[in-house]
Design an enzyme around this catalytic site. Sequence first.
Site, PDB file in Angstrom:
ATOM      1  N   GLU A  93       0.822  -1.214   0.000  1.00 26.05           N
ATOM      2  CA  GLU A  93       0.000   0.000   0.000  1.00 26.05           C
ATOM      3  C   GLU A  93       0.852   1.258   0.000  1.00 26.05           C
ATOM      4  O   GLU A  93       1.969   1.267   0.498  1.00 26.05           O
ATOM      5  CB  GLU A  93      -0.909   0.003   1.232  1.00 26.05           C
ATOM      6  CG  GLU A  93      -2.020  -1.020   1.105  1.00 26.05           C
ATOM      7  CD  GLU A  93      -2.968  -0.997   2.286  1.00 26.05           C
ATOM      8  OE1 GLU A  93      -4.171  -1.033   2.059  1.00 26.05           O
ATOM      9  OE2 GLU A  93      -2.508  -0.941   3.433  1.00 26.05           O
ATOM     10  N   ASN A 291      -3.218   6.447  16.072  1.00 19.73           N
ATOM     11  CA  ASN A 291      -4.410   6.214  15.260  1.00 19.73           C
ATOM     12  C   ASN A 291      -5.063   4.925  15.726  1.00 19.73           C
ATOM     13  O   ASN A 291      -4.484   3.856  15.563  1.00 19.73           O
ATOM     14  CB  ASN A 291      -4.020   6.092  13.779  1.00 19.73           C
ATOM     15  CG  ASN A 291      -3.583   7.427  13.220  1.00 19.73           C
ATOM     16  OD1 ASN A 291      -4.324   8.400  13.286  1.00 19.73           O
ATOM     17  ND2 ASN A 291      -2.366   7.489  12.710  1.00 19.73           N
ATOM     18  N   CYS A 334      -1.135   6.920   9.522  1.00 22.06           N
ATOM     19  CA  CYS A 334       0.120   6.324   9.917  1.00 22.06           C
ATOM     20  C   CYS A 334      -0.072   5.020  10.692  1.00 22.06           C
ATOM     21  O   CYS A 334      -0.822   4.972  11.654  1.00 22.06           O
ATOM     22  CB  CYS A 334       0.787   7.342  10.818  1.00 22.06           C
ATOM     23  SG  CYS A 334       2.507   7.271  10.728  1.00 22.06           S
TER      24      CYS A 334
HETATM   25  N1  SAH Z   1       9.375   0.348  10.047  1.00 16.85           N
HETATM   26  C1  SAH Z   1       9.605   1.756   9.914  1.00 16.85           C
HETATM   27  C2  SAH Z   1       8.682   2.380   8.905  1.00 16.85           C
HETATM   28  C3  SAH Z   1       7.218   2.402   9.295  1.00 16.85           C
HETATM   29  S1  SAH Z   1       6.745   4.054   9.452  1.00 16.85           S
HETATM   30  C4  SAH Z   1       9.491   2.419  11.286  1.00 16.85           C
HETATM   31  O1  SAH Z   1       9.198   1.724  12.246  1.00 16.85           O
HETATM   32  O2  SAH Z   1       9.785   3.595  11.399  1.00 16.85           O
HETATM   33  C5  SAH Z   1       5.214   3.934  10.215  1.00 16.85           C
HETATM   34  C6  SAH Z   1       5.199   4.727  11.497  1.00 16.85           C
HETATM   35  O3  SAH Z   1       3.885   4.678  12.071  1.00 16.85           O
HETATM   36  C7  SAH Z   1       6.140   4.148  12.551  1.00 16.85           C
HETATM   37  O4  SAH Z   1       6.684   5.190  13.305  1.00 16.85           O
HETATM   38  C8  SAH Z   1       5.173   3.350  13.388  1.00 16.85           C
HETATM   39  O5  SAH Z   1       5.680   3.067  14.662  1.00 16.85           O
HETATM   40  C9  SAH Z   1       3.962   4.260  13.412  1.00 16.85           C
HETATM   41  N2  SAH Z   1       2.706   3.613  13.781  1.00 16.85           N
HETATM   42  C10 SAH Z   1       2.378   2.316  13.741  1.00 16.85           C
HETATM   43  N3  SAH Z   1       1.110   2.132  14.131  1.00 16.85           N
HETATM   44  C11 SAH Z   1       0.606   3.361  14.418  1.00 16.85           C
HETATM   45  C12 SAH Z   1      -0.661   3.840  14.830  1.00 16.85           C
HETATM   46  N4  SAH Z   1      -1.677   3.029  15.006  1.00 16.85           N
HETATM   47  N5  SAH Z   1      -0.806   5.160  15.015  1.00 16.85           N
HETATM   48  C13 SAH Z   1       0.228   6.006  14.765  1.00 16.85           C
HETATM   49  N6  SAH Z   1       1.414   5.623  14.355  1.00 16.85           N
HETATM   50  C14 SAH Z   1       1.616   4.315  14.183  1.00 16.85           C
END
Ligand code: SAH
Length: 348
Positions: A93, A291, A334
Site C-alpha cells: 500500500e 491512530n 500512519c
Molecule cells: N518500520 C519503519 C517504517 C514504518 S513508518 C518504522 O518503524 O519507522 C510507520 C510509522 O507509524 C512508525 O513510526 C510506526 O511506529 C507508526 N505507527 C504504527 N502504528 C501506528 C498507529 N496506530 N498510530 C500512529 N502511528 C503508528
Amino acid sequence: MDTKFILAGKSLSDLEKFMIDNNQSKFRAKQVFNWLYLKSLKDINDMTDLPLSTRELLKEKTSLCSITLKDKQISKDGTMKFLFELKDGNLAEAVLMRFDNRANLTACISTQAGCAMGCSFCATAKLGFKRDLDSEEIIQQIFLIQSETGLKVTNIVYMGQGEPLLNFDNLISSIKIFREQFQVGARRITVSTCGIIPKIKELAKLDFQSTLAISLHAPNQEKRQKLMPVAKKYKFDELIQTLQEYTQTTGRRVTVEYVLMKDINDSVADAKELAIAISKLKSNVNLIIYNQNEKSNFKKPNKDTIQKFKYILEASGKKVTIRLERGADIDAACGQLSSKYTKTDVHG
Ligand code: SAH
C-alpha cells in the site's frame, strides 16, 4: 508476458541500452524516460513525440509496469490510499497526501509486503512479513500514483509497510532513481526506521542527504522493548549513541518520532525522561497521535496530555511538531496500512 522489458523503474542507461539493442536511436531513451518519471504516463500510445514505429516496438517488447493498482480510496480530507498487487500476488500500500495548501504532494510508500518487526501497536505488524519489494516495485508505486492522479509527487516518505533499513540495497537504489530521475530533491525524502543499528551505521557512511526518522516511541529501554520487539536486539542507549554519531558524521539532524498512546508512554514523567534521553541528540521531535483501530487495545491521549507532552519537550529546547492526522477514515493514517484484503479476496 513475463519476459517483457519493464519500463518503470529503469535508469536512463538501462533504457538507452534497450533502445540500442533494438536498433533505435539512443536519444529515444531520454524521451521515454521523461514520460515515465516527469509526466503522468498511462499508456505507451500516449508518448506522442515518439515515431509510430518506436511506439509499436515498445508495445510489443515492453510493459510499463509490473505492479498493478487493485484499489484506490479517497478520504474526506483528500488523502488517497492505493492498494497495489505485485506480480506474485502479494500486496503493498501507499498513501498520497497534501499537508497544506501549497503545491507539496507527499507520497508514503512501502518497502516490504507486510512487516517482520512485530510492534505491538501497529496494524501492519499483524500481517506478518511476506517479502521485500525490489527497487522497481518501490519506484513503481510513485510511477502509478503519478499516472493515476496526473499529479507530480514532490515529497517521498518511506513510512508505509515494512522496515526500509532491512531492505537496504533496494532502498538505496530507489532513492537514487527518485533523486536523479523523478527529480525529487534529497531533502524532500525521509526514511523512517525502528532502529536497525548496523544499518544506521552503514547509512552514515553513504552520502545520504535525506532525512532519517527514528521511531523511538518510548523514553527508555524498558518501555520500548515492551512495545517494540526490535528493541531487545538493538538497545535504547546504543541506539541514541549511534544516532549521535550519525548526526556528527552526516551533519544532518534526525527526526525523533514518538507515537503518543494513552497511559502507555504519554505521562509528564515520560516526557521529561524523553527530553533528557535525547538532549544531546541533534534532533527535531515529531509527535504522532495514536491512530486507533478496531483490532487494537491502544488508545490516543486527550488533547491536554498531548499539549503538556509537547510543552515539556519544547521547554527542553527541541523543535516539536504534531503530525496531522490524514486519511483516518480510510485507514490510510500512519501505521494503519494493513491491506484489509487478503490474496484470496483480491483474486475474487
Ligand atoms: N518500520 C519503519 C517504517 C514504518 S513508518 C518504522 O518503524 O519507522 C510507520 C510509522 O507509524 C512508525 O513510526 C510506526 O511506529 C507508526 N505507527 C504504527 N502504528 C501506528 C498507529 N496506530 N498510530 C500512529 N502511528 C503508528
